[in-house]
Design a protein around this motif. Structure first.
Motif, PDB file in Angstrom:
ATOM      1  N   PHE A   5       0.838  -1.206   0.000  1.00 31.74           N
ATOM      2  CA  PHE A   5       0.000   0.000   0.000  1.00 31.74           C
ATOM      3  C   PHE A   5       0.875   1.258   0.000  1.00 31.74           C
ATOM      4  O   PHE A   5       0.557   2.254  -0.665  1.00 31.74           O
ATOM      5  CB  PHE A   5      -0.900   0.014   1.230  1.00 31.74           C
ATOM      6  N   THR A   6       1.977   1.216   0.753  1.00 32.15           N
ATOM      7  CA  THR A   6       2.889   2.359   0.772  1.00 32.15           C
ATOM      8  C   THR A   6       3.482   2.592  -0.613  1.00 32.15           C
ATOM      9  O   THR A   6       3.671   3.741  -1.032  1.00 32.15           O
ATOM     10  CB  THR A   6       4.013   2.139   1.801  1.00 32.15           C
ATOM     11  N   GLY A   7       3.755   1.504  -1.337  1.00 32.10           N
ATOM     12  CA  GLY A   7       4.212   1.634  -2.716  1.00 32.10           C
ATOM     13  C   GLY A   7       3.188   2.349  -3.578  1.00 32.10           C
ATOM     14  O   GLY A   7       3.534   3.196  -4.415  1.00 32.10           O
ATOM     15  N   PHE A   8       1.895   2.029  -3.394  1.00 32.58           N
ATOM     16  CA  PHE A   8       0.834   2.751  -4.110  1.00 32.58           C
ATOM     17  C   PHE A   8       0.891   4.240  -3.784  1.00 32.58           C
ATOM     18  O   PHE A   8       0.757   5.093  -4.669  1.00 32.58           O
ATOM     19  CB  PHE A   8      -0.542   2.205  -3.720  1.00 32.58           C
ATOM     20  N   TRP A   9       1.038   4.540  -2.493  1.00 26.53           N
ATOM     21  CA  TRP A   9       1.096   5.937  -2.051  1.00 26.53           C
ATOM     22  C   TRP A   9       2.246   6.668  -2.751  1.00 26.53           C
ATOM     23  O   TRP A   9       2.085   7.817  -3.192  1.00 26.53           O
ATOM     24  CB  TRP A   9       1.287   5.975  -0.531  1.00 26.53           C
ATOM     25  N   ILE A  10       3.375   6.004  -2.873  1.00 24.01           N
ATOM     26  CA  ILE A  10       4.553   6.637  -3.483  1.00 24.01           C
ATOM     27  C   ILE A  10       4.332   6.857  -4.980  1.00 24.01           C
ATOM     28  O   ILE A  10       4.743   7.892  -5.526  1.00 24.01           O
ATOM     29  CB  ILE A  10       5.804   5.781  -3.202  1.00 24.01           C
TER      30      ILE A  10
END
Length: 396
Positions: A93-98
């Motif tokens: 999910f953090t990858g999506f945010w980035i």
């Protein structure tokens, strides 16, 4: 001990939070940009979309595997499996945010509409108001390290730090206060920033008017009105989907599949951004000493191994270059970093300390800033040069 000393020339040498010499850089933004190969500025929609699809595949695979956890024969195995799932999904999910962050900077593709559509979908899915954050984040990039114009992780100045004598005295003696600070920061820091601009600039309005969800908030201009509304619509739609999911599958499933990974995103975002701008070696500047090149250099690259480079799209390892040109896509940022290091020399900052260890060290060492013009971190824990207030207290 004074925060500065003067050499035989007119050049001032400052002391960082560990007592090491610091001289502000004198290279220009032109020096930096001229050093970066032109190919680093090339953006590819198809290449960027492949990373979105890759992360969708990772997230979907994790979700599918999680639907089979209840088949495990032991409660301990199920607990371990859910632990692995929530941590791993939180990172994806953090990858999506980035990737949405890339969209907000225009680094995702050459097409602004596509950038905004993809960014709005990805950020809304994580309950982030895309345009609202994009706007304040852009202002952060334009004034990084400026004590009165930067937009996030504004360090306390000595006077504000000393407003609570009780907290100050505790902080001087008790590591438990540092742990408390970190727990509050990591759990509540990101939603508090969005809701009431915590760690942002101070405005002469009530705290409840500082929300990223309000078009009237002082961080925004009148022209931003509809962008803020569109951001809020995204949050409302995803919140409705979350409510419907709870009604259909129950609170427990919602918490396990989505909410705990969402909390993981909050943790990683605060950890990453805090450590990019908070380190014993980093300065802050007032208007008399700040310029864009100095502000961008007041950041630090860290290292998170495979997770940082593969899952977090190198946002940790190449943040300095990102501040010099935020339109460089992340898949060219490492090459750009190699190029700018030749210009920056000793002013390029990198620390490969384990992130959680670095988080603790920074929290203990970087409690406030002091100094005129160039402001360096200080603390009340006896680490590094004594801050002015402690020297004055000793004289008393």
């Amino acid at each position: 001990m004074s925060s500065t000393q003067t050499t035989t020339t007119t050049e001032k040498v400052y002391k960082d939070a560990l007592g090491r010499d610091f001289v502000p850089p004198d290279f220009t933004i032109k020096d930096i940009l001229d050093a970066i190969p032109k190919r680093c500025f090339e953006r590819s929609l198809s290449h960027s979309m492949l990373f979105v699809l890759r992360d969708v595949f990772y997230s979907s695979t994790l979700f599918f595997l999680a639907t089979n956890i209840h088949y495990l024969p032991s409660v301990y195995l199920r607990f371990a499996a859910w632990t692995v799932y929530t941590i791993a999904q939180g990172m994806v999910f953090t990858g999506f945010w980035i990737l949405a962050h890339e969209c907000g900077h225009g680094a995702f593709s050459d097409y602004r509409l596509i950038n905004d559509i993809v960014g709005w979908i990805l950020h809304s899915t994580l309950l982030v108001p895309y345009h609202s954050w994009r706007i304040t984040h852009s202002k952060h990039h334009k004034a990084t390290g400026h004590i009165s114009r930067d937009m996030v992780f504004i360090p306390k100045q000595q006077e504000r730090y000393l407003q609570s004598r009780y907290i100050t005295e505790l902080a001087e003696e008790a590591p438990i206060m540092t742990l408390y600070f970190l727990l509050v920061q990591q759990i509540f820091g990101w939603p508090a920033y969005l809701a009431v601009n915590v760690t942002g600039q101070k405005y002469n309005v009530p705290f409840y008017k500082l929300s990223h969800y309000l078009p009237s908030a002082p961080m925004f201009d009148a022209k931003d009105f509809w962008d803020i509304i569109i951001s809020d619509v995204g949050i409302a739609l995803v919140s409705t989907l979350c409510y419907l999911a709870i009604q259909k599958w129950g609170v427990a499933n919602f918490v396990l599949y989505y909410f705990i990974p969402y909390l993981g995103v909050n943790h990683w975002l605060v950890c990453i951004t805090y450590l990019q701008h908070t380190d014993a070696s980093l300065p802050h500047y007032d208007a008399s000493e700040w310029n864009f090149a100095r502000g961008a250099a007041a950041t630090i690259d860290r290292d998170f191994g495979f997770i940082g480079r593969h899952v977090f799209h190198e946002i940790i390892e190449t943040h300095v270059a990102h501040h010099y040109s935020s339109r460089i896509p992340f898949y060219h940022a490492e090459e750009a970093t190699v190029a700018i290091r030749k210009v920056m020399g000793q002013h390029y900052k990198q620390d490969k300390t384990n992130l959680l260890v670095a988080l603790w060290k920074s929290a203990r060492t970087c409690q406030f800033v002091e100094g005129d013009g160039v402001k360096m971190f200080r603390n009340g824990n006896g680490i590094g040069p004594k801050p002015v207030y402690m020297s004055l207290k000793k004289k008393e």
